[in-house]
Design an enzyme around this catalytic site. Structure first.
Site, short mmCIF file in Angstrom:
data_model
loop_
_atom_site.label_atom_id
_atom_site.label_comp_id
_atom_site.label_asym_id
_atom_site.label_seq_id
_atom_site.Cartn_x
_atom_site.Cartn_y
_atom_site.Cartn_z
N SER A 257 0.81 -1.20 0.00
CA SER A 257 0.00 0.00 0.00
C SER A 257 0.85 1.26 0.00
O SER A 257 2.00 1.26 0.43
CB SER A 257 -0.88 0.00 1.25
OG SER A 257 -0.06 0.10 2.40
N LYS A 258 0.25 2.30 -0.49
CA LYS A 258 0.89 3.61 -0.58
C LYS A 258 1.35 4.07 0.81
O LYS A 258 2.37 4.71 0.95
CB LYS A 258 -0.16 4.57 -1.13
CG LYS A 258 0.30 5.94 -1.45
CD LYS A 258 -0.76 6.60 -2.31
CE LYS A 258 -1.14 7.96 -1.77
NZ LYS A 258 -2.33 8.50 -2.46
N ARG A 259 0.54 3.71 1.79
CA ARG A 259 0.81 4.14 3.16
C ARG A 259 2.12 3.56 3.70
O ARG A 259 2.86 4.22 4.41
CB ARG A 259 -0.35 3.67 4.05
CG ARG A 259 -0.41 4.38 5.37
CD ARG A 259 -0.91 5.82 5.25
NE ARG A 259 -0.28 6.63 6.26
CZ ARG A 259 0.55 7.65 6.01
NH1 ARG A 259 0.83 7.99 4.76
NH2 ARG A 259 1.10 8.36 6.98
N SER A 261 4.49 1.64 1.69
CA SER A 261 5.57 1.45 0.72
C SER A 261 5.49 2.51 -0.36
O SER A 261 4.49 3.21 -0.48
CB SER A 261 5.45 0.07 0.05
OG SER A 261 5.44 -0.96 0.99
#
Length: 494
Positions: A257-259, A261
């Site tokens: 996830s963007k959060r 990685s």
RNA sequence: GCCCCCAUCGUCUAGAGGCCUAGGACGCCACCCUUUCAAGGUGGAGAUCAGGGGUUCGAAUCCCCUUGGGGGCACCA
């Protein structure tokens, strides 16, 4: 029948690592079997979809070298392929037609439940520790009852009847999978009350219309596959083969996830990762040749790829390994190619004010022998040799003095080195000409060559880690070397 | 809560019954090379193959259970 596969990204964000890998696997499979690779934009989420993201995704796929055989029109280029349009918002009539067909067959029905009612159902189920599912309040409405609700001004969403039974399919990667329809959560919505179709519906209508033979996608869709199979059948279309890819994971083994990685391909590009490395790395994240080879160019990947060899377990994205692989690929680049690819990064350094001037191709070319193997990413260029393109460097008096030396020795060493370098003269200012006199100087004074070299290195670059000293001096040029040594001597404590 | 999927060094993986006292790569640690940093070379630490039962002369490989992890259950995609 020849194989047809697709990548169907949704333009609700920049090109994601996971989407890129799914696209790559579809591409590798298509090219390996001589099939067709299709790109379809799933933009039915009008709220989150934007043309900017659309462009970003297309650009990213192009950058990776994943060219599609059929796809939407972009920037004036007409759509390619016999099944245009390839953008879902332009295919609304076909969803509408399919919806009408299901409605006529009573395989779907209008549902007038309000969001509040649905929410209440969900809460009740949660409280009773029951899995969430549509209770079927509108499943048996009579024509009159529907008419009454429509008369009230209520617009119904369309729900698909899932019926009962077991849905089974043979996943190309996981083998046989069987799921009881009872676990699907009840009849699901395929068309919103506002008339726009939902993902599970459009994906099937389009995969059917575009004659997809193999659906290769992320494992997160595995549980949704029965819904799709039911829809394919309801639509009277042959069910394609499915292959569910293992997920790419964050270090904590949750879905990447963007959060947690860095997921945007753009960011990797901006940092100087090159396509060969990214493609190579992504290909090996969830698949391997079965041999110990790991540096593989795209054509080699195509030749070796077999969907059946794809792994089942998720794989943690390891940036360190990507960086290593990037270095491997940078070292394999042709000089001209590397110079071209370095240019945007040099420009970025200039814009950021980290260098004052952008070097010419020839300057960079001369540097290549000593920097090519020192670049883990293209973006590391400034950090590596940025001192070459600024007028002055900051020299920290502390680091200027080698560990075994004291300030007076350093002063003497730099002064003597300056003289020796000056004596080499302009015409023969080359690495081979500079090294002997400086080594001789060290020996003559009883200094360790390394100490003398370090003092010079720090004096002219401001850093302790640089490409080989003599090549660095040559790149700097005689005048600047002498001037920087003079300045360094000045900053030395008295 | 329900359903589904998965399970070999920290990470990516090789392994499809005997070739495994489990191989490679990244990372880590030494040493070599060396003016620094890289690169390269050599070596090392690192996995009782999640655990337990079977099947078999023999299991990391087959079966079952347990445990653990993940994913899915939207009028998101």
């Amino acid at each position: 029948m020849t194989s047809r596969v697709r990548i169907a990204p949704s333009p609700t964000g920049p090109l994601h690592i996971g989407t890129a890998r799914t696209a790559l696997y579809n591409f590798l499979h298509a090219r390996h079997v001589g099939g067709t690779f299709i790109l379809r934009l799933e933009d039915t989420d009008q709220v989150r979809s934007t043309v900017e993201f659309e462009k970003d995704i297309l650009d990213g796929l192009h950058w990776l070298g994943l060219d599609w055989d059929e796809g939407p029109e972009v920037a004036g280029e007409p759509a390619r392929g016999p099944h245009a349009p390839y953008r879902q918002m332009e295919r609304l009539p076909s969803y509408e037609a399919a919806a009408q067909r299901l409605l006529a067959l009573d395989m779907a029905y209008p549902c007038y439940c309000t969001p509040e009612e649905l929410e209440a159902d969900r809460k009740a189920q949660e409280a009773a520790k029951q899995p969430p599912r549509y209770v079927g309040r509108c499943a048996r409405l009579t024509v009159d009852e529907r008419r009454a609700r429509e008369a009230d001004g209520r617009r119904g969403a369309l729900r698909f009847r899932v019926g009962e039974g077991i849905v089974a399919f043979d996943d190309l990667i996981r083998g046989r999978v069987e799921i009881d329809v009872a676990n699907l959560g009840g009849d699901f919505v395929i068309v919103r009350a506002d008339g726009t179709p939902l993902y599970h519906f459009t994906v099937v209508v389009d995969d059917a219309a575009m004659e997809m033979t193999d659906v290769i996608r992320g494992e997160d869709h595995l549980s949704n596959t029965p819904k799709h199979i039911l829809l394919f059948r309801a639509l009277g279309h042959e069910v394609p083969r499915f292959a569910h890819l293992p997920l790419i994971l964050n270090p904590d083994r949750t879905k990447m996830s963007k959060r947690k990685s860095q997921t945007a391909i753009d960011d990797y590009i901006a940092q100087g990762f090159i396509r060969e490395a990214l493609v190579n790395y992504l290909a090996l994240l969830g698949w391997s040749t079965g041999t110990e080879e790991e540096i593989l160019p795209l054509d080699e990947l195509i030749e070796r790829f077999d969907i059946k060899d794809v792994h089942k377990g998720g794989a943690v994205f390891d940036r360190e390994r990507l960086e290593w692989m990037n270095g491997q690929w940078i070292r394999r680049l042709d000089p001209d190619d590397l110079i071209d690819r370095l240019r945007p990064f040099l420009e970025a350094e200039k814009v950021a004010g980290r260098i004052e001037r952008i070097p010419s191709d020839e300057e960079v070319r001369a540097l290549l022998p000593v920097i090519q193997e020192r670049l883990p990413t293209l973006g590391a260029i400034g950090d590596l040799v940025g001192f070459l393109w600024v007028s002055d460097v900051d020299v920290d008096p502390q680091t200027l003095v080698p560990k075994r030396w004291d300030p007076p020795t350093t002063r003497a060493g730099l002064a003597a080195a300056r003289e020796a370098i000056d004596a080499v003269g302009d015409v023969s200012f080359e690495a081979d000409e500079l090294e002997p006199p400086l080594r001789a100087l060290a020996e003559e004074r009883g200094w360790k060559a390394g100490d003398l070299f370090m003092a010079i290195r720090v004096a002219v670059t401001g850093r302790t880690a640089t490409p080989p000293l003599f090549d660095t001096l040559v790149a700097l040029g005689r005048e600047r070397v002498l001037a920087r040594i003079d300045r360094a001597i000045e900053v030395l404590p008295a």
